[in-house]
Every structure is written in C-alpha cells, then in structure tokens.
Design a protein around this motif. Structure first.
Motif, short mmCIF file in Angstrom:
data_model
loop_
_atom_site.label_atom_id
_atom_site.label_comp_id
_atom_site.label_asym_id
_atom_site.label_seq_id
_atom_site.Cartn_x
_atom_site.Cartn_y
_atom_site.Cartn_z
N ASP A 88 0.81 -1.43 0.16
CA ASP A 88 0.15 -0.02 -0.07
C ASP A 88 0.89 1.22 -0.01
O ASP A 88 1.65 1.48 0.87
CB ASP A 88 -1.00 -0.04 1.33
CG ASP A 88 -1.91 1.41 1.21
OD1 ASP A 88 -1.81 1.78 0.26
OD2 ASP A 88 -2.60 1.01 2.20
N GLU A 89 1.06 1.98 -1.08
CA GLU A 89 1.86 2.97 -1.34
C GLU A 89 1.28 4.51 -1.52
O GLU A 89 0.61 4.49 -2.26
CB GLU A 89 2.81 2.78 -2.65
CG GLU A 89 3.92 3.92 -2.67
CD GLU A 89 4.98 3.17 -3.45
OE1 GLU A 89 6.27 3.83 -3.55
OE2 GLU A 89 4.77 2.57 -4.34
N LYS A 90 1.43 5.52 -0.89
CA LYS A 90 1.09 6.62 -1.07
C LYS A 90 2.21 7.69 -1.22
O LYS A 90 3.49 7.74 -0.60
CB LYS A 90 0.34 7.16 0.34
CG LYS A 90 -0.90 6.38 0.92
CD LYS A 90 -2.06 6.22 -0.12
CE LYS A 90 -2.96 5.32 0.54
NZ LYS A 90 -4.21 5.30 -0.43
N PHE A 91 1.80 8.64 -2.20
CA PHE A 91 2.89 9.54 -2.69
C PHE A 91 2.29 10.90 -2.30
O PHE A 91 1.24 11.49 -2.03
CB PHE A 91 2.88 9.52 -4.20
CG PHE A 91 3.24 8.26 -4.82
CD1 PHE A 91 4.48 7.98 -5.15
CD2 PHE A 91 2.28 7.32 -5.13
CE1 PHE A 91 4.86 6.61 -5.50
CE2 PHE A 91 2.53 6.09 -5.64
CZ PHE A 91 3.86 5.67 -5.76
N TYR A 92 3.55 11.92 -2.06
CA TYR A 92 3.31 13.11 -1.95
C TYR A 92 4.49 13.99 -2.26
O TYR A 92 5.46 13.46 -2.49
CB TYR A 92 2.97 13.36 -0.36
CG TYR A 92 4.30 12.76 0.64
CD1 TYR A 92 5.29 13.60 1.12
CD2 TYR A 92 4.34 11.43 0.94
CE1 TYR A 92 6.44 13.00 1.62
CE2 TYR A 92 5.27 11.09 1.49
CZ TYR A 92 6.43 11.84 1.99
OH TYR A 92 7.35 11.24 2.78
N ILE A 93 4.31 15.48 -2.36
CA ILE A 93 5.24 16.12 -2.73
C ILE A 93 5.89 17.26 -1.68
O ILE A 93 5.12 17.53 -0.56
CB ILE A 93 4.69 17.27 -3.77
CG1 ILE A 93 3.94 16.62 -4.98
CG2 ILE A 93 5.98 18.15 -3.94
CD1 ILE A 93 5.18 15.91 -5.81
N LEU A 94 7.36 16.89 -1.49
CA LEU A 94 7.97 17.74 -0.36
C LEU A 94 7.94 19.21 -0.97
O LEU A 94 8.34 19.34 -1.86
CB LEU A 94 9.07 17.28 -0.27
CG LEU A 94 10.12 17.58 0.75
CD1 LEU A 94 9.69 17.62 2.33
CD2 LEU A 94 11.77 17.37 0.68
N PHE A 148 3.85 -2.56 3.90
CA PHE A 148 3.81 -4.06 3.42
C PHE A 148 2.90 -4.59 4.52
O PHE A 148 3.27 -4.62 5.74
CB PHE A 148 4.94 -4.53 3.28
CG PHE A 148 6.01 -3.77 2.05
CD1 PHE A 148 5.80 -4.07 0.90
CD2 PHE A 148 7.00 -3.07 2.74
CE1 PHE A 148 6.65 -3.25 0.07
CE2 PHE A 148 7.70 -2.23 1.67
CZ PHE A 148 7.69 -2.75 0.29
N TRP A 149 1.90 -5.42 4.09
CA TRP A 149 1.44 -6.27 5.09
C TRP A 149 0.93 -7.63 4.49
O TRP A 149 0.77 -8.05 3.61
CB TRP A 149 0.02 -5.79 5.76
CG TRP A 149 -1.18 -5.37 4.56
CD1 TRP A 149 -1.18 -4.33 3.77
CD2 TRP A 149 -2.38 -6.22 4.21
NE1 TRP A 149 -2.18 -4.32 3.00
CE2 TRP A 149 -2.93 -5.50 3.42
CE3 TRP A 149 -2.41 -7.46 4.83
CZ2 TRP A 149 -3.77 -6.22 2.75
CZ3 TRP A 149 -3.83 -7.94 4.20
CH2 TRP A 149 -4.52 -7.30 3.23
N ALA A 150 0.98 -8.80 5.60
CA ALA A 150 0.82 -10.03 4.91
C ALA A 150 -0.12 -10.57 6.16
O ALA A 150 0.06 -10.58 7.53
CB ALA A 150 1.98 -10.79 4.60
N LYS A 151 -0.83 -11.65 5.76
CA LYS A 151 -1.55 -12.54 6.66
C LYS A 151 -0.81 -13.87 6.97
O LYS A 151 -0.54 -14.51 6.09
CB LYS A 151 -3.01 -12.96 6.33
CG LYS A 151 -3.71 -13.69 7.32
CD LYS A 151 -5.15 -14.07 6.67
CE LYS A 151 -6.08 -14.92 7.79
NZ LYS A 151 -7.52 -14.79 6.97
#
Length: 299
Positions: A224-230, A293-296
């Motif tokens: 799960d990736e989220k992007f943003y501007i510095l 990152f996640w996993a069961k």
C-alpha cells in the motif's frame, strides 16, 4: 506521558491542512532522547506519526480493525520509540491489548492507558515472546537502523510471534528521487552513502515484500503506497513534511554525518539546509512515498 528518567509536559499544536482537515499534534517537552539527546527529536517522531496517519487516513493497512474493536486483540509494535502509534491505537481500541518494544526507554512508563505496556529489549537479539503470541505485529520507520543483512531475521521474528490468521505490517518512508533539484539530490545521495557506511541500504525498502513472501507462513504480501510532494508545491501537507525533513537534517548528528560526505564545512551545511534547500523547494516538486507492506500469517 513520561518515564522514570525524565519529565514530560504536554503542548498541543494544530496544523490546518485545508478548511476541513486538521492535524492535532501532541508533542513532548523535556524528554531525553538519543542521537541527538533533545526533545526536538520526540517532537519530530510525534509529528511524523500524525503526518503518516493523515496521508493514509488511518494507522494501519492490515484488515484488523474489526478484530481490534470486538476482541481482546494483542498488538505488538517493534521499535516503538516514544509510543506515539501505540498511544493513538490504545485510546481508540480499548478492548484490545497493546505492547511496545524498544531498546531505548523513551516510552512512557507511568502515564498511559491501562491496556498498553512497554518493554525495553533489543529486537536484534530476537523478540522476547513465544511463538504465535500476537494478532497484529507492526514495525514502522526503522529503515535507518536495520542493516541489509538483518531484515530477514527481523521479519522472520515478526512472523514467528504472530498468531496464525494474524497480520504483520511494516511501514517505511521512501525517497523516489523524482522531481529533485540539485541541492536535495546532493543531500539524498549523501544520506544514502552515509547509511551504506553503516550497512544500511535504503534502496532495499521497495522490495521488502520479497523478504516477507519468502517466508512460507506469509506467501501473499500486499503493498500500500501513497505519494506526496515535499515542500510548498505539495500544498499544506508538503509544508508540514518540509518542517519534518528540515528538522531531521538540521541537527548536530546529521551535520556530523553528512557534511564530510558532502565535502563541506558544518557552517556550509547549515546554510544549505536552512536557506538554500528551502529556496530550491519553492521551484521544484520532489516526490516521496510512504509504503506499507502487510501479510496474513497462514500457519
């Protein structure tokens, strides 16, 4: 929030992101910290937690919330620092039990929710818990500490102490190096080089899912990736992150580590961070991301 070796005074900061959203930051004063030893690092950890929560609109990506609300779910946070993530969750999910582990006791030992406990221990010695103990095992923002050859062990320990049917989750910021100006690019390259001197490879971060998948108990891993501007071209959230970024790099420890790598004096480094970079960010849109990152666990 406090511990036996320090005092803690509460101070609230409110950062307005837009007319409908705010970030309420509860930051600490007079807490002792390591590397460097001042309260400003605690402030940055608190602020970065709320920054991440805002970006994701939540504290985790694993599908564990229903269990947290309805059961006595057991949660472990590794490298918990001052316990910001845990304090946030323990107050919200009162039916669940939360545990934090760190080898530096900057977490609160006295003033905390009754469903939250902390332990001083070194994760590199192995997690001091039996197999299949926790429903949810979390680790966040430890990439600057864990060496390339230690990731497999740390992840295997996280999976070991997770119950079958439970979840493991790792949360890290990542530098994409897209849209960088020359000054930020120099700082980033110096940071990567400095980390490599300690055996820490920041470029491994986008591929941590491969290590998780390699464990037979967690064959399916989600990203799960989220992007943003510095900086100012990222809006108010970009300015919040600029404050965090500048604070992280504008301290004596960062100066000691990075100025020799950059081949400049400490005075020149100070000017680069507090003046030149801030000016550059007005005209650039450097892109960063946060990755979960996640996993069961199946067995």
């Amino acid at each position: 929030m406090g511990n036996n070796n320090s005092t803690f005074k509460r101070k609230n900061k409110k950062i307005v992101l837009d007319k409908n959203e705010t970030m309420d930051l509860e930051v600490g004063k007079d807490l002792k910290y390591y590397l460097p030893n001042n309260y400003e690092d605690i402030d940055r950890i608190h602020m970065f937690h709320f920054f991440q929560r805002y970006i994701y609109q939540g504290n985790f990506s694993s599908p564990i919330e229903e269990r947290l609300m309805q059961e006595k779910c057991k949660v472990l946070d590794i490298g918990c620092g001052p316990g910001t993530w845990l304090l946030d969750l323990a107050n919200k999910y009162e039916k669940s039990l939360f545990h934090g582990l760190d080898n530096n006791s900057i977490f609160p030992n006295e003033i905390k929710p009754s469903n939250l406990n902390f332990m001083k221990a070194d994760m590199f010695d192995g997690l001091p818990f039996p197999d299949n103990e926790f429903d949810f095992v979390h680790q966040g923002t430890m990439a600057f500490i864990i060496k390339a050859d230690q990731w497999t062990f740390i992840i295997s320990e996280m999976i070991r102490v997770t119950k079958p049917g439970g979840f493991v989750e790792i949360h890290e910021p990542y530098c994409i190096s897209k849209g960088f100006g020359p000054i930020l690019n120099k700082i980033n390259e110096a940071h990567i080089s400095s980390c490599l001197q300690r055996g820490v490879d920041m470029k491994l971060l986008p591929n941590l899912d491969k290590i998780i998948k390699s464990n037979p108990n967690t064959p399916i891993t989600y990203k799960d990736e989220k992007f943003y501007i510095l900086g100012p071209n990222g809006g108010k959230i970009g300015m919040v992150n600029q404050d965090i970024f500048i604070g992280f790099h504008d301290n004596d420890v960062a100066m000691e580590n990075l100025s020799p790598v950059l081949g400049i004096s400490k005075e020149e480094y100070k000017i680069m961070m507090t003046k030149d970079l801030i000016e550059e960010l007005k005209y650039t849109s450097p892109e960063y991301s946060l990755i979960r990152f996640w996993a069961k666990k199946i067995n």
